[in-house]
Design an enzyme around this catalytic site. Structure first.
Site, short mmCIF file in Angstrom:
data_model
loop_
_atom_site.label_atom_id
_atom_site.label_comp_id
_atom_site.label_asym_id
_atom_site.label_seq_id
_atom_site.Cartn_x
_atom_site.Cartn_y
_atom_site.Cartn_z
CG ASP A 167 -1.72 1.26 1.38
OD1 ASP A 167 -2.79 1.30 0.76
OD2 ASP A 167 -1.30 2.21 2.08
CE LYS A 195 -3.66 4.72 1.09
NZ LYS A 195 -2.22 4.66 1.44
CG HIS A 220 -4.46 9.59 0.89
ND1 HIS A 220 -3.10 9.56 0.69
CD2 HIS A 220 -4.62 9.22 2.17
CE1 HIS A 220 -2.50 9.18 1.80
NE2 HIS A 220 -3.40 8.99 2.73
#
Ligand SMILES: NC(=O)c1ccc[n+]([C@@H]2O[C@H](COP(=O)([O-])OP(=O)(O)OC[C@H]3O[C@@H](n4cnc5c(N)ncnc54)[C@H](OP(=O)(O)O)[C@@H]3O)[C@@H](O)[C@H]2O)c1
Length: 312
Positions: free
Chosen positions: A52, A86, A119
């Site tokens: 991530d 993101k 995000h």
């Protein structure tokens, strides 16, 4: 051990049929560039296959470098890893989404993304300054774009095959509902802070009903002490089952049906955090009965990252 009984290998289906997300994920919110590279490679070597990132972490280049090197050494194919990044708050205007997306992909040195998240639901003044402030130090928000406008731009990335799934982060159930209803491509993943002190049960129930994956960040309470890693219930269970408090917290998160992101920064901790095994039912129930409530990261109320230090 079969794949289904080994919670380290649990993969959760994505609601758009694009594949699966490994439940156990490695988060790359690591301020130091060199440490980002070593920690990401250590995580890959320990067995993590879900990574991530975020343009806001300013280390996508290092994450990409570490993944390329680690995959080459380990004979791991791109299809074998799941990569998320993101869109930052300053890029919510639809015309800024694709350039931001392509720049992230370029830094990560990959050709497609498994998951692209907004995000936070807060649009900031568009531009290169990631933390735009007025003279009084207040964040400058952008009233000229709605979350749905941004979502539509993400949908078109999926249409064009640039990313396989899209989702949201740092969003409440109340704010998620209208997007979920209006979305042509439903959010596949919602990433929020979640741990035994912030179980987000209502959001989790909604997500389960709709086949949305709840991806929990700070599953160890961000390592804060005093905190979850020293909670007496967690410590007692750890001693009883012969695991560490971190392993107990990660197993609980997987077994209750969330995916998670943890950030071990050393090879030993990467191995520890990957080496989880299923807890017995009574242990899960004891953790579910913990009554302490604490949110560690206020990002959900302002869009300002709680775990990233301000530069200026
Ligand atoms: N969407 C968002 O707004 C958002 C916000 C925050 C985070 N995230 C994502 O979620 C990821 C994880 O968040 P997090 O950093 O809060 O996760 P976390 O795993 O709960 O906390 C990481 C901290 O726990 C410590 N730790 C890790 N493994 C440990 C172990 N086995 N025993 C004891 N301590 C241990 C680490 O300490 P040391 O530093 O001493 O190694 C580190 O400081 C981030 O990297 C990022 O990808 C997203």
């Amino acid at each position: 051990m079969t794949e289904s009984s080994d919670i380290r290998l649990k993969r959760m289906p994505l609601n758009n049929g694009s594949g699966h997300i490994p439940a156990l994920g490695f988060g790359t919110l690591i301020p130091d560039a060199a440490e980002t590279i070593t920690a990401t490679r250590d995580a890959l070597e320990a067995g993590f296959r879900h990574f991530d990132g975020a343009e806001r972490y300013r280390n996508e280049r290092e994450v990409g470098e570490a993944l390329q090197a680690g995959m080459a050494v380990g004979g791991i194919a791109r299809e074998d890893i799941f990569v998320t990044t993101k869109l930052w708050n300053t890029n919510h205007r639809p015309e800024r989404v694709e350039p931001a997306f392509e720049a992230s992909l370029d830094r990560l040195r990959i050709k497609y993304l498994d998951l692209y998240l907004i995000h936070t639901p807060f649009a900031f003044q568009p531009g290169d300054e990631q933390d735009p402030r007025d003279q009084n130090g207040n964040v400058i928000y952008d009233k000229g774009v709605t979350l749905l406008d941004t979502w539509r731009a993400l949908e078109s990335l999926v249409d064009r095959g640039r990313c396989r799934a899209i989702g949201l982060s740092d969003i409440t159930l109340n704010d998620l509902l209208p997007i979920y209803e209006s979305a042509r491509i439903k959010p596949a993943v919602v990433q929020v802070e979640s741990h035994p002190y912030l179980p987000e049960t209502e959001l989790l129930e909604f997500c389960k009903k709709k086949g949305v994956v709840l991806l929990a960040f700070a599953p160890l309470g961000h390592g804060m002490k005093p905190g979850l890693l020293e909670d007496p219930v967690i410590s007692a269970i750890a001693a009883r089952v012969g695991k560490t408090p971190a392993q107990v917290l990660l197993a609980w998160a997987v077994q209750r049906g969330t995916a998670l992101l943890t950030t071990p920064r050393t090879a030993a901790r990467a191995r520890e955090n990957f080496d989880i095994s299923a807890l017995p039912e009574d242990a899960l129930n004891e953790i579910n009965r913990i009554e302490t409530r604490q949110r560690l990261n206020p990002v959900v109320t302002t869009g300002v990252p709680g775990f990233i230090a301000r530069v200026s």
